[in-house]
Write an enzyme that holds these catalytic residues in place. Structure first.
Site, PDB file in Angstrom:
ATOM      1  N   HIS A   1      74.735  24.314  56.813  1.00  0.00           N
ATOM      2  CA  HIS A   1      73.150  23.972  55.834  1.00  0.00           C
ATOM      3  C   HIS A   1      73.302  25.016  54.621  1.00  0.00           C
ATOM      4  O   HIS A   1      73.011  26.317  54.831  1.00  0.00           O
ATOM      5  CB  HIS A   1      72.193  23.886  56.411  1.00  0.00           C
ATOM      6  CG  HIS A   1      71.172  23.397  55.721  1.00  0.00           C
ATOM      7  ND1 HIS A   1      70.809  21.945  55.459  1.00  0.00           N
ATOM      8  CD2 HIS A   1      70.114  24.008  55.019  1.00  0.00           C
ATOM      9  CE1 HIS A   1      69.549  22.037  54.923  1.00  0.00           C
ATOM     10  NE2 HIS A   1      69.179  23.139  54.577  1.00  0.00           N
TER      11      HIS A   1
ATOM     12  N   MET B   1      68.420  27.423  45.690  1.00  0.00           N
ATOM     13  CA  MET B   1      67.156  27.759  45.334  1.00  0.00           C
ATOM     14  C   MET B   1      67.262  28.305  43.873  1.00  0.00           C
ATOM     15  O   MET B   1      67.873  29.397  43.636  1.00  0.00           O
ATOM     16  CB  MET B   1      66.319  28.520  46.148  1.00  0.00           C
ATOM     17  CG  MET B   1      66.136  28.080  47.623  1.00  0.00           C
ATOM     18  SD  MET B   1      65.217  29.297  48.565  1.00  0.00           S
ATOM     19  CE  MET B   1      65.137  28.578  50.053  1.00  0.00           C
TER      20      MET B   1
ATOM     21  N   HIS C   1      71.513  21.759  50.081  1.00  0.00           N
ATOM     22  CA  HIS C   1      70.137  21.401  50.080  1.00  0.00           C
ATOM     23  C   HIS C   1      69.654  21.839  48.963  1.00  0.00           C
ATOM     24  O   HIS C   1      69.361  23.104  48.534  1.00  0.00           O
ATOM     25  CB  HIS C   1      69.383  21.811  51.126  1.00  0.00           C
ATOM     26  CG  HIS C   1      67.995  21.676  51.298  1.00  0.00           C
ATOM     27  ND1 HIS C   1      67.008  22.238  51.913  1.00  0.00           N
ATOM     28  CD2 HIS C   1      67.130  20.815  50.530  1.00  0.00           C
ATOM     29  CE1 HIS C   1      65.739  21.990  51.762  1.00  0.00           C
ATOM     30  NE2 HIS C   1      65.826  20.795  50.564  1.00  0.00           N
TER      31      HIS C   1
ATOM     32  N   GLY D   1      61.277  27.036  50.125  1.00  0.00           N
ATOM     33  CA  GLY D   1      61.321  28.267  49.541  1.00  0.00           C
ATOM     34  C   GLY D   1      61.688  29.373  50.132  1.00  0.00           C
ATOM     35  O   GLY D   1      62.523  30.364  49.620  1.00  0.00           O
ATOM     36  N   PHE D   2      61.438  29.596  51.356  1.00  0.00           N
ATOM     37  CA  PHE D   2      61.701  30.614  52.336  1.00  0.00           C
ATOM     38  C   PHE D   2      61.804  30.534  53.549  1.00  0.00           C
ATOM     39  O   PHE D   2      61.317  29.249  54.292  1.00  0.00           O
ATOM     40  CB  PHE D   2      60.584  31.663  52.389  1.00  0.00           C
ATOM     41  CG  PHE D   2      60.205  32.060  50.784  1.00  0.00           C
ATOM     42  CD1 PHE D   2      60.537  33.070  50.405  1.00  0.00           C
ATOM     43  CD2 PHE D   2      59.198  31.449  49.880  1.00  0.00           C
ATOM     44  CE1 PHE D   2      60.517  33.813  49.220  1.00  0.00           C
ATOM     45  CE2 PHE D   2      59.067  31.781  48.777  1.00  0.00           C
ATOM     46  CZ  PHE D   2      59.633  33.215  48.188  1.00  0.00           C
ATOM     47  N   GLY D   3      62.650  31.269  54.421  1.00  0.00           N
ATOM     48  CA  GLY D   3      62.902  30.920  55.745  1.00  0.00           C
ATOM     49  C   GLY D   3      62.061  31.715  56.516  1.00  0.00           C
ATOM     50  O   GLY D   3      61.024  32.224  56.051  1.00  0.00           O
ATOM     51  N   GLY D   4      62.103  31.517  57.857  1.00  0.00           N
ATOM     52  CA  GLY D   4      60.984  32.038  58.788  1.00  0.00           C
ATOM     53  C   GLY D   4      59.549  31.715  58.894  1.00  0.00           C
ATOM     54  O   GLY D   4      58.672  32.354  59.253  1.00  0.00           O
TER      55      GLY D   4
ATOM     56  N   MET E   1      61.164  17.906  55.307  1.00  0.00           N
ATOM     57  CA  MET E   1      60.635  19.265  55.393  1.00  0.00           C
ATOM     58  C   MET E   1      59.619  19.643  56.385  1.00  0.00           C
ATOM     59  O   MET E   1      58.409  19.113  56.167  1.00  0.00           O
ATOM     60  CB  MET E   1      60.245  19.936  54.108  1.00  0.00           C
ATOM     61  CG  MET E   1      61.461  19.858  53.069  1.00  0.00           C
ATOM     62  SD  MET E   1      63.066  20.834  53.548  1.00  0.00           S
ATOM     63  CE  MET E   1      62.410  22.411  53.840  1.00  0.00           C
TER      64      MET E   1
ATOM     65  N   MET F   1      67.320  22.764  46.211  1.00  0.00           N
ATOM     66  CA  MET F   1      65.950  22.735  45.740  1.00  0.00           C
ATOM     67  C   MET F   1      65.747  23.339  44.224  1.00  0.00           C
ATOM     68  O   MET F   1      65.388  24.970  44.131  1.00  0.00           O
ATOM     69  CB  MET F   1      65.378  23.865  46.794  1.00  0.00           C
ATOM     70  CG  MET F   1      64.828  23.286  48.306  1.00  0.00           C
ATOM     71  SD  MET F   1      64.702  24.638  49.448  1.00  0.00           S
ATOM     72  CE  MET F   1      66.326  24.891  50.010  1.00  0.00           C
TER      73      MET F   1
ATOM     74  N   ASP G   1      63.966  20.434  58.746  1.00  0.00           N
ATOM     75  CA  ASP G   1      64.276  21.805  58.151  1.00  0.00           C
ATOM     76  C   ASP G   1      62.955  22.593  58.002  1.00  0.00           C
ATOM     77  O   ASP G   1      62.165  22.062  57.487  1.00  0.00           O
ATOM     78  CB  ASP G   1      64.945  21.491  56.748  1.00  0.00           C
ATOM     79  CG  ASP G   1      65.309  22.795  56.157  1.00  0.00           C
ATOM     80  OD1 ASP G   1      65.462  23.657  56.868  1.00  0.00           O
ATOM     81  OD2 ASP G   1      66.051  22.406  55.202  1.00  0.00           O
ATOM     82  N   GLY G   2      62.903  23.676  58.870  1.00  0.00           N
ATOM     83  CA  GLY G   2      62.077  24.748  58.592  1.00  0.00           C
ATOM     84  C   GLY G   2      61.299  24.918  59.970  1.00  0.00           C
ATOM     85  O   GLY G   2      60.688  23.935  60.820  1.00  0.00           O
ATOM     86  N   GLY G   3      61.277  26.315  60.468  1.00  0.00           N
ATOM     87  CA  GLY G   3      60.517  26.423  61.762  1.00  0.00           C
ATOM     88  C   GLY G   3      61.321  25.802  63.013  1.00  0.00           C
ATOM     89  O   GLY G   3      60.354  25.837  64.049  1.00  0.00           O
TER      90      GLY G   3
ATOM     91  N   ASP H   1      71.111  26.370  51.280  1.00  0.00           N
ATOM     92  CA  ASP H   1      69.851  26.274  50.774  1.00  0.00           C
ATOM     93  C   ASP H   1      70.222  26.906  49.304  1.00  0.00           C
ATOM     94  O   ASP H   1      70.091  28.104  49.118  1.00  0.00           O
ATOM     95  CB  ASP H   1      68.810  27.093  51.605  1.00  0.00           C
ATOM     96  CG  ASP H   1      68.260  26.242  52.857  1.00  0.00           C
ATOM     97  OD1 ASP H   1      68.011  24.878  52.647  1.00  0.00           O
ATOM     98  OD2 ASP H   1      68.377  26.803  53.750  1.00  0.00           O
TER      99      ASP H   1
ATOM    100  N   SER I   1      71.405  27.151  58.851  1.00  0.00           N
ATOM    101  CA  SER I   1      70.952  27.519  57.507  1.00  0.00           C
ATOM    102  C   SER I   1      71.528  29.055  57.276  1.00  0.00           C
ATOM    103  O   SER I   1      71.067  29.895  57.934  1.00  0.00           O
ATOM    104  CB  SER I   1      69.728  27.420  57.120  1.00  0.00           C
ATOM    105  OG  SER I   1      69.228  27.961  55.770  1.00  0.00           O
TER     106      SER I   1
HETATM  107  C1  DX5 Z   1      63.547  26.361  53.557  1.00  0.00           C
HETATM  108  C2  DX5 Z   1      65.020  25.885  53.941  1.00  0.00           C
HETATM  109  C3  DX5 Z   1      65.283  26.089  55.149  1.00  0.00           C
HETATM  110  C4  DX5 Z   1      65.216  27.363  55.883  1.00  0.00           C
HETATM  111  C5  DX5 Z   1      65.042  27.329  57.504  1.00  0.00           C
HETATM  112  O1  DX5 Z   1      63.341  26.468  52.118  1.00  0.00           O
HETATM  113  O2  DX5 Z   1      65.279  24.675  53.447  1.00  0.00           O
HETATM  114  O3  DX5 Z   1      66.514  25.713  55.474  1.00  0.00           O
HETATM  115  O4  DX5 Z   1      66.031  28.405  55.520  1.00  0.00           O
HETATM  116  O5  DX5 Z   1      64.808  28.480  57.734  1.00  0.00           O
HETATM  117  P1  DX5 Z   1      64.193  28.674  59.115  1.00  0.00           P
HETATM  118  O6  DX5 Z   1      64.953  28.043  60.158  1.00  0.00           O
HETATM  119  O7  DX5 Z   1      64.152  30.201  59.265  1.00  0.00           O
HETATM  120  O8  DX5 Z   1      62.733  28.263  58.961  1.00  0.00           O
HETATM  121 ZN    ZN Z   2      67.245  23.795  53.867  1.00  0.00          ZN
END
Ligand code: DX5
Ligand code: ZN
Length: 219
Positions: free
Chosen positions: A34, A38, A67, A145-148, A140, A69, A178-180, A36, A9
């Site tokens: 990927h 938003m 993706h 909304g946010f990475g990390g 999900m 959102m 997707d996520g973490g 993202d 991503s």
């Molecule tokens: C969250 C996104 C993810 C995100 C994943 O809203 O859809 O794609 O960027 O990021 P990490 O791998 O840092 O959780």
């Molecule tokens: Zn995503």
């Protein structure tokens, strides 16, 4: 682990050198990119739109997945197709404000693969009626909304149910999480039946992208 698709991503990339980041992650063994998207409405963050995706398109031959959102995904589908993506994933939640069945058809009619995503709070049963008309289910494992953010292991039940669905009904949609996602959670997701992994932080926030991608595949 063979056959596992890794989709970095770029949300977690260094945008001051995005072109280089895309080339580097492609050289490091990524399978697809990927993106993202938003809008600050469906999720509480604003990322980037079709123009940036178009720049990414110029840097790699890998396929791009958007993706979305965003609200009213149907309105924006043509712009992402024009920008060069080959897979578009939309959300099932009513807050996304579109006719999901029509949007999935619209995506396929544009020659793209159609993906469907569900938030952590949305039950698997919500997507069941549409599983015969998608190419990818994006589970999900964080609130979008946010990475990390931290991986939510309780989402693995949805991955298991999706894998069981493919087996029972002979469907072949990708099961993407997707996520973490890091090497440990990747392993959990794969063991539960996922075949595609989205990862931002665990790739782009490391020094060696090849090593990070190999680790996600299981070393
Ligand atoms: C969250 C996104 C993810 C995100 C994943 O809203 O859809 O794609 O960027 O990021 P990490 O791998 O840092 O959780
Ligand atoms: Zn995503």
């Amino acid at each position: 682990m063979s056959g596992i698709i890794i989709a970095p991503s770029i949300l977690a990339a260094d945008f001051s050198k995005l072109a280089q980041e895309v080339r580097d992650v492609a050289d490091a063994g990524a399978d697809r990119i990927h993106c993202d998207i938003m809008d600050g409405h469906f999720v509480d963050n604003i990322s980037f739109g079709p123009a940036i995706v178009g720049f990414v398109r110029k840097e790699t031959n890998l396929s791009l997945e958007a993706h979305l959102m965003i609200e009213h995904a149907d309105h924006y589908v043509p712009r992402f197709v024009e920008a060069g993506v080959s897979c578009i994933t939309v959300h099932i939640e009513p807050e996304a404000k579109h006719d999901v069945t029509n949007t999935l058809k619209q995506i396929r009619d544009c020659g793209c693969r159609a993906g469907l995503s569900l938030n952590p709070a949305t039950p698997f049963s919500a997507v069941e009626p549409l599983l015969d008309r998608i190419d990818l289910l994006l589970v999900m494992t964080v609130q979008p909304g946010f990475g990390g953010q931290a991986f939510r292991a309780e989402m693995m039940e949805k991955v298991q149910r999706a894998a069981a669905w493919n087996k029972t009904y002979g469907t072949k949609f990708d099961i993407e999480v997707d996520g973490g996602i890091n090497p440990g959670t990747a392993r959990q997701a794969i063991e539960n039946g996922a075949n595609a992994l989205v990862a931002g932080t665990s790739i782009f926030h490391t020094e060696d992208y090849s090593k990070a991608i190999r680790a996600l595949r299981g070393g």
